[in-house]
Write an enzyme that holds these catalytic residues in place. Structure first.
Site, PDB file in Angstrom:
ATOM      1  N   TYR A 118       0.513  -2.234 -13.498  1.00 47.53           N
ATOM      2  CA  TYR A 118      -0.853  -2.327 -14.013  1.00 47.53           C
ATOM      3  C   TYR A 118      -1.003  -1.610 -15.344  1.00 47.53           C
ATOM      4  O   TYR A 118      -2.052  -1.057 -15.646  1.00 47.53           O
ATOM      5  CB  TYR A 118      -1.854  -1.796 -12.973  1.00 47.53           C
ATOM      6  CG  TYR A 118      -1.665  -2.465 -11.638  1.00 47.53           C
ATOM      7  CD1 TYR A 118      -2.049  -3.784 -11.457  1.00 47.53           C
ATOM      8  CD2 TYR A 118      -1.042  -1.804 -10.582  1.00 47.53           C
ATOM      9  CE1 TYR A 118      -1.830  -4.428 -10.249  1.00 47.53           C
ATOM     10  CE2 TYR A 118      -0.827  -2.441  -9.368  1.00 47.53           C
ATOM     11  CZ  TYR A 118      -1.227  -3.751  -9.214  1.00 47.53           C
ATOM     12  OH  TYR A 118      -1.007  -4.387  -8.013  1.00 47.53           O
ATOM     13  N   GLU A 161       4.302  -7.211   0.626  1.00 42.09           N
ATOM     14  CA  GLU A 161       4.006  -7.657  -0.740  1.00 42.09           C
ATOM     15  C   GLU A 161       3.872  -6.463  -1.685  1.00 42.09           C
ATOM     16  O   GLU A 161       2.799  -6.216  -2.248  1.00 42.09           O
ATOM     17  CB  GLU A 161       2.708  -8.470  -0.756  1.00 42.09           C
ATOM     18  CG  GLU A 161       2.751  -9.715   0.111  1.00 42.09           C
ATOM     19  CD  GLU A 161       1.371 -10.333   0.284  1.00 42.09           C
ATOM     20  OE1 GLU A 161       0.376  -9.698  -0.142  1.00 42.09           O
ATOM     21  OE2 GLU A 161       1.283 -11.432   0.850  1.00 42.09           O
ATOM     22  N   PRO A 162       4.929  -5.707  -1.887  1.00 44.90           N
ATOM     23  CA  PRO A 162       4.832  -4.539  -2.775  1.00 44.90           C
ATOM     24  C   PRO A 162       4.756  -4.942  -4.235  1.00 44.90           C
ATOM     25  O   PRO A 162       5.442  -5.867  -4.687  1.00 44.90           O
ATOM     26  CB  PRO A 162       6.132  -3.782  -2.483  1.00 44.90           C
ATOM     27  CG  PRO A 162       7.097  -4.858  -2.081  1.00 44.90           C
ATOM     28  CD  PRO A 162       6.281  -5.893  -1.344  1.00 44.90           C
ATOM     29  N   GLY A 163       3.925  -4.265  -4.979  1.00 47.53           N
ATOM     30  CA  GLY A 163       3.860  -4.447  -6.430  1.00 47.53           C
ATOM     31  C   GLY A 163       4.139  -3.126  -7.100  1.00 47.53           C
ATOM     32  O   GLY A 163       5.219  -2.870  -7.627  1.00 47.53           O
ATOM     33  N   ARG A 198      -5.408   2.616 -16.721  1.00 54.37           N
ATOM     34  CA  ARG A 198      -5.498   3.231 -15.396  1.00 54.37           C
ATOM     35  C   ARG A 198      -6.135   4.627 -15.394  1.00 54.37           C
ATOM     36  O   ARG A 198      -6.944   4.936 -14.507  1.00 54.37           O
ATOM     37  CB  ARG A 198      -4.114   3.285 -14.742  1.00 54.37           C
ATOM     38  CG  ARG A 198      -3.531   1.911 -14.437  1.00 54.37           C
ATOM     39  CD  ARG A 198      -2.234   2.008 -13.648  1.00 54.37           C
ATOM     40  NE  ARG A 198      -2.493   2.386 -12.268  1.00 54.37           N
ATOM     41  CZ  ARG A 198      -2.265   3.584 -11.762  1.00 54.37           C
ATOM     42  NH1 ARG A 198      -1.760   4.553 -12.534  1.00 54.37           N
ATOM     43  NH2 ARG A 198      -2.531   3.856 -10.499  1.00 54.37           N
ATOM     44  N   GLY A 246       0.794  -1.219   0.000  1.00 52.23           N
ATOM     45  CA  GLY A 246       0.000   0.000   0.000  1.00 52.23           C
ATOM     46  C   GLY A 246       0.821   1.262   0.000  1.00 52.23           C
ATOM     47  O   GLY A 246       0.304   2.358   0.226  1.00 52.23           O
ATOM     48  N   TYR A 281      -9.284   4.254 -13.096  1.00 57.35           N
ATOM     49  CA  TYR A 281      -9.066   4.773 -11.746  1.00 57.35           C
ATOM     50  C   TYR A 281      -8.956   6.297 -11.691  1.00 57.35           C
ATOM     51  O   TYR A 281      -8.657   6.844 -10.627  1.00 57.35           O
ATOM     52  CB  TYR A 281      -7.764   4.209 -11.167  1.00 57.35           C
ATOM     53  CG  TYR A 281      -7.677   2.721 -11.082  1.00 57.35           C
ATOM     54  CD1 TYR A 281      -8.668   1.965 -10.469  1.00 57.35           C
ATOM     55  CD2 TYR A 281      -6.571   2.047 -11.594  1.00 57.35           C
ATOM     56  CE1 TYR A 281      -8.568   0.594 -10.372  1.00 57.35           C
ATOM     57  CE2 TYR A 281      -6.462   0.670 -11.507  1.00 57.35           C
ATOM     58  CZ  TYR A 281      -7.465  -0.054 -10.905  1.00 57.35           C
ATOM     59  OH  TYR A 281      -7.369  -1.411 -10.815  1.00 57.35           O
ATOM     60  N   CYS A 288     -12.058   3.220 -30.136  1.00 55.42           N
ATOM     61  CA  CYS A 288     -13.413   3.712 -30.356  1.00 55.42           C
ATOM     62  C   CYS A 288     -14.191   3.677 -29.041  1.00 55.42           C
ATOM     63  O   CYS A 288     -15.169   2.957 -28.877  1.00 55.42           O
ATOM     64  CB  CYS A 288     -14.110   2.882 -31.429  1.00 55.42           C
ATOM     65  SG  CYS A 288     -15.669   3.606 -31.963  1.00 55.42           S
ATOM     66  N   GLU A 289     -13.700   4.413 -28.081  1.00 57.00           N
ATOM     67  CA  GLU A 289     -14.311   4.699 -26.782  1.00 57.00           C
ATOM     68  C   GLU A 289     -13.684   6.024 -26.335  1.00 57.00           C
ATOM     69  O   GLU A 289     -12.714   6.488 -26.928  1.00 57.00           O
ATOM     70  CB  GLU A 289     -13.975   3.621 -25.732  1.00 57.00           C
ATOM     71  CG  GLU A 289     -14.437   2.221 -26.059  1.00 57.00           C
ATOM     72  CD  GLU A 289     -15.933   2.016 -25.893  1.00 57.00           C
ATOM     73  OE1 GLU A 289     -16.597   2.919 -25.339  1.00 57.00           O
ATOM     74  OE2 GLU A 289     -16.431   0.970 -26.337  1.00 57.00           O
TER      75      GLU A 289
END
Length: 420
Positions: A365, A268-270, A307, A227, A311, A337-338
């Protein structure tokens, strides 16, 4: 990394040269930045028996996994396929934490057969493990501490309404199942989400786990998940990892003394390890002036970096080709096409058709959430290691889009005209 005139470099390698060599769009990762982040974590928690478990879902390329293993980092997986990639990268099954969320019991059985460390996040799964394996499979238990803090609600996982973990209020139920089947509980786990700015949330989670630990005398580790907040733009508040390390380490050492022996402290860092290492390089297709704003359309979109759309995430954008141009205001959009807007009314050095832009902080991500939407190819990936760029994933081709599709012969006949 520094921008010097027209020469934006990664480990001394010109980004435009990388773009010329491997083509665009392109993900580029800086190995030195990943190693730097690993070192920061280790130095911040120097006083405890620390294990870093890389959250592979952030970026699962096997070369990145090999880099993590080379640096002494172990692995956290959320699917058996991620774990299999880790094993191909050289990880031992015992080095891989498996934290499923609502997966089938068949996948759980497969993970146990592989020898992964199972992290249980529901009472039903705990019951199933007890029924089928009794005391023969050591597990850790993921607790939902009902702590709501951090960033976007879509990445907040520790609040009371989250699907993740077993509610701390169900503590008696957990203990009853464990005692019924004599399940070997070797770890306690918590992960409250991303973007915590200080140590408070971790310390509150620590209080929950330290108290719960009294129910389980044979623990080997306490796992705080991750986090850590990273900076996406100038002035962003980030997690003070050194301060976090001091405070959490002191609390953990005090707990271990009370518990009666030293346990391992896991994180557990990503995103923290790989986000800042990544750059998505794209080329400008069109500069389109409307009455209300000027659009920069690039050869990428939500199919490569979702992202900002998913988000509302902010990614700094650099004009690599024209860093010294006069500043103008642009809305940067994709070719899907969005509505795939990367940035709205963003000041940038003048952007011209053909200019190369870099979306920063794209290591986490980015590619791992990429798709073939609109029948577009996913980009190639490059790792800059020890001052040289290496291709670590080939750019997709049309054959990749068709792979797995099945041609049904009955549909190959001539079109039959309807009779009137």
């Amino acid at each position: 990394m520094q921008l010097q005139d027209r020469n934006y470099q990664i480990q001394g390698v010109d980004v435009l040269a990388i773009a010329d060599q491997f083509g665009l769009p392109l993900y580029v990762y800086d190995a030195d930045k990943i190693i730097e982040k690993i070192g920061l974590l280790r130095s911040s928690f120097a006083g405890v028996n620390l294990k870093i478990k890389y959250a592979a879902k952030a970026l699962t390329n096997i070369s990145i996994l090999k880099l993590m293993r080379q640096q002494g980092v172990e692995m956290d997986s959320v699917s058996v396929n991620e774990a299999r990639m880790g094993m191909l990268a050289g990880f031992e099954p015992s080095q891989i934490m498996f934290t499923p969320s609502g997966v089938s019991f068949d996948e759980i059985r497969e993970a146990i057969d592989l020898g992964l460390q199972l992290n249980v996040d529901s009472l039903s799964l705990l019951e199933w493990v007890g029924q089928h394996y009794g005391s023969s499979v050591p597990v850790s238990i993921r607790i939902n501490p009902h702590i709501s803090e951090g960033g976007n609600i879509k990445i907040s996982t520790g609040h009371a309404d989250s699907k993740f973990g077993i509610s701390i209020l169900q503590r008696p139920d957990i203990r009853a199942i464990v005692e019924k089947y004599q399940i070997a509980v070797v770890g306690l786990h918590i992960h409250t989400g991303s973007d915590f700015k200080n140590a408070d949330a971790f310390l509150r989670g620590a209080d929950v786990l330290f108290d719960l630990a009294s129910d389980y005398p044979n623990l080997k580790f306490i796992d705080f998940g991750s986090g850590f907040k990273v900076a996406y733009k100038e002035g962003d508040h980030i997690t003070d990892v050194a301060d976090l390390g001091r405070k959490v380490s002191a609390a953990f050492q005090g707990f271990c003394q009370q518990y009666g022996r030293e346990l391992e402290l896991w994180f557990e860092p990503g995103k923290f390890l790989v986000s800042e290492s990544g750059h998505l390089l794209v080329q400008t297709n069109i500069v389109k002036e409307n009455l209300t704003r000027t659009f920069v359309a690039v050869d990428s979109g939500l199919n490569h970096l979702i992202r900002p759309m998913m988000y509302d995430a902010y990614h700094d954008i650099k004009n690599v080709s024209n860093p010294s141009g006069d500043t103008k205001t642009y809305t940067v959009v994709g070719y899907i096409c969005e509505t795939d807007t990367f940035a709205t009314d963003r000041p940038l050095p003048e952007v011209r058709p053909g200019d190369v832009l870099s979306f920063e902080n794209a290591g986490a991500y980015g590619f791992s959430m990429a798709s073939n939407y609109n029948a577009r190819f996913r980009p190639a990936e490059v790792l800059v290691y020890d001052g040289a760029p290496y291709l670590i994933r080939q750019r997709e081709t049309f054959d990749d889009l068709l792979r797995g599709q099945v041609d049904v012969p009955v549909l190959n006949s001539e079109i039959i005209e309807q009779q009137v």
